[in-house]
Structure formats: C-alpha cells, structure tokens
Design a protein around this motif. Sequence first.
Motif, short mmCIF file in Angstrom:
data_model
loop_
_atom_site.label_atom_id
_atom_site.label_comp_id
_atom_site.label_asym_id
_atom_site.label_seq_id
_atom_site.Cartn_x
_atom_site.Cartn_y
_atom_site.Cartn_z
N GLY A 10 34.18 45.90 48.67
CA GLY A 10 32.70 45.52 48.59
C GLY A 10 32.49 43.87 49.57
N THR A 11 32.08 43.57 49.64
CA THR A 11 31.19 42.23 50.15
C THR A 11 30.09 42.29 49.51
N ALA A 12 29.65 40.52 49.21
CA ALA A 12 28.53 40.07 48.66
C ALA A 12 28.48 38.82 48.35
N GLY A 13 27.16 38.37 48.57
CA GLY A 13 26.91 36.66 48.41
C GLY A 13 26.70 36.12 47.56
N GLY A 14 27.78 36.18 46.95
CA GLY A 14 27.88 34.92 45.90
C GLY A 14 27.99 35.97 44.49
N PRO A 15 28.84 35.26 43.31
CA PRO A 15 29.43 35.67 42.21
C PRO A 15 28.37 36.41 41.70
N GLU A 16 27.22 36.51 41.62
CA GLU A 16 26.16 37.11 41.17
C GLU A 16 26.54 38.56 41.72
N LYS A 17 26.07 38.49 42.80
CA LYS A 17 25.92 39.67 43.01
C LYS A 17 27.53 40.31 43.51
N CYS A 18 28.98 39.65 43.33
CA CYS A 18 29.89 40.72 43.01
C CYS A 18 30.05 40.56 41.99
N ALA B 27 32.35 49.19 42.57
CA ALA B 27 33.82 48.51 43.30
C ALA B 27 34.83 48.21 42.66
N THR B 28 35.93 48.63 43.64
CA THR B 28 37.08 48.35 42.75
C THR B 28 37.65 46.30 43.64
N HIS B 29 37.17 46.15 44.58
CA HIS B 29 37.03 44.47 44.32
C HIS B 29 35.88 44.60 45.14
N CYS B 30 35.66 43.01 45.01
CA CYS B 30 34.65 42.76 46.14
C CYS B 30 34.32 41.88 46.50
N ILE B 31 34.12 40.91 47.39
CA ILE B 31 34.74 39.67 48.41
C ILE B 31 33.18 38.34 48.31
N ASP B 32 33.43 37.41 47.99
CA ASP B 32 32.34 36.94 47.96
C ASP B 32 32.59 36.01 49.77
N TYR B 33 31.44 36.82 50.25
CA TYR B 33 31.56 36.19 52.37
C TYR B 33 31.38 34.70 52.03
N THR B 34 30.72 34.45 51.08
CA THR B 34 30.27 33.06 50.66
C THR B 34 31.05 31.53 51.12
#
Length: 324
Positions: free
Chosen positions: A169-177, A185-192
């Motif tokens: 996944g991608t999401a904006g910020g550590p809380e959303k990740c 989600a297996t992994h989540c990338i903080d796009y910010t």
Amino acid sequence: MVRTVIIEAAGGAEQLKLVDREVGAPGAGEVRIRHRACGLNFIDVYQRMGLYPLELPHALGMEAAGDVVAVGEGVTHLSDGDRVAYAATPPGAYCEERVMPAAQVCRLPDEVSYETAAAMMLQGMTVEYLFHRVTPLGRGDRVLFHAAAGGVGLIACQWARSEGIELIGTAGGPEKCALALEHGATHCIDYTAEDFVARVKELTGGKGVDAVMDGVGADTFDGSLDCLRPMGFMISFGNASGPVPPVSLLTLAQKGSLKLTRTTLFNFIARHEDCQEIAAHLFEKVAAGAVNVRIGQTFPLGEVAEAHRALEGRRTTGSTILTL
C-alpha cells in the motif's frame, strides 16, 4: 415531503443544498426505499464539481441502506419491508426516501448493519471487481494499492489478505500506514517520506508488481507504470488528485508491454445478475469477518458540505457516512 441534497450548479461544497421534495409511488421495475444511512464517495465530489456532468438541478449520492416501503410492478427479488442496500445510478442517495430502479438494489443480510452497508457498498463492490473481474489474480500475486488507508483501501487490504495476495500500500504519513498494515497490507509506503517507486522495486527484488490499483490519478500514474513487472496490469479506477493526462501507447510498450484499463464500478454491475453476485460475495466476506468496514467519520445529512470538504482535504480515513 422528504429532505434531499441537491446541486443547482457545479462547483464547490457550498453548492450543496438541502431541500424538501415529494416522493411518489414506484413505477414498473422500481422500488421506494426509506434510508437509514447514506455513503459518501469521491464520485459524489466529481459530480458536484462537474467533472462527471449531471443534468442540473440534480440530487447527489450513489449509495445507501434502508428499508423497502413499496415495490413496483415486475420487481420479483424484493418485497415490502426488506432490508436493502445499493450503490447504483442514478445519483440521488443523499435523502430520507427515494424511488429508484430495483435491479441494482440488493437484499441486505441481517448480519450486516445499515451503517456498515452504507459505508461499504460502492467501495466494497469496487474491491470485489478489482480483485476478481479485471485480470486474474491469485494467491502469491503482488498488488500495489494507492491510498491504502482510505475507504476502498482498507477494504482492499483485508480482501487481499483473505485471498493470499501480497498488497503493497501507499498512504500519507505513518499513522495512515500503520492503519493499512493493521488491516492486512503486507507493506505500506509513506509517500510523504519515501519514493514509492524505489521502495516497490526494493520490496520486489527489482521485479515489480503484477498489478497496480490506482484511485488517485494524476499524482501517481506515471510512477505506477514504473512499478509494474513486464506485461503487468495498470488498473486506474479514480481521479482523487485529478484526471490522468493522455498516455502514449508507445510508453506502455517501452515500459514492458504493459496493459492499461480505466474502470468504473457501474459497468461491472450494469447487469442485474452481476450486481447481485458481486454484492453477495461482499456480504459473505463481511459476514465471515474477513472484511471489517471501518467507519472513520459520521456526519448528519445537514452537514453534507463539511463532509465533502473533509473528503476532498484528505482529512478522512476509512469510510464516511451520512446519518438521517
């Protein structure tokens, strides 16, 4: 008379007006529904802004849950008193009661609450078709999913986990990740904080993913193509950051004979039997506990403009509903 949200001109959230309207009896092939809760989605924003033009004035809203209070001639799959839910055209769900075509209205199991149904029909049926009706995906496949902490994203995270699919996944910020990871989600990338393309390449050993599911649009499209393996499938299904500019077919060839589609739920549920099948699959996932729908925000119908502003400002997580 029932309260209904309409727009008389395209534009900002200030265009949303709460008015009183008459509701008549259902005609052939129609039902009248008393709503208990309504869902809020980006398609509502696109219609309000004029990106998806409507003949004005027009009521807004694409999904809701409630009770059947009258059935028109020829409707056989629903009866008076049935608990129901839908995500369907024409727009007009932001209201206390409405008459609408019955074909895409689905009987709601007792195990699913009205609020959950209103929060998940459009988003959940979108996830169902993305994972089962666009390109073959199965256990062990890798998918990149943008906005993984949003309403569609959190359902997608859980759906992928239940199917054995690795979702990045991608999401904006550590809380959303963290929220996306919590939901499967297996992994989540903080796009910010990270380059999502570089991180996807790292996570996949340079191979890329089998499919990208992108409801963000302009901001993520080019990078998404670079995340795909050769012959991978780019599924664009939304424009939260604006529409994607025209794409050269040669670009798809140069990046590995990539496949590209722009989908919309309403094509996949146009046939009555397909819609009922997709909804039944969603209800099964929810009733079994494989998918739990997170309602992040609740607004009264009269505060619909503030609900739109929150959605557009990316100040929401999970699903948003309007209560009556």
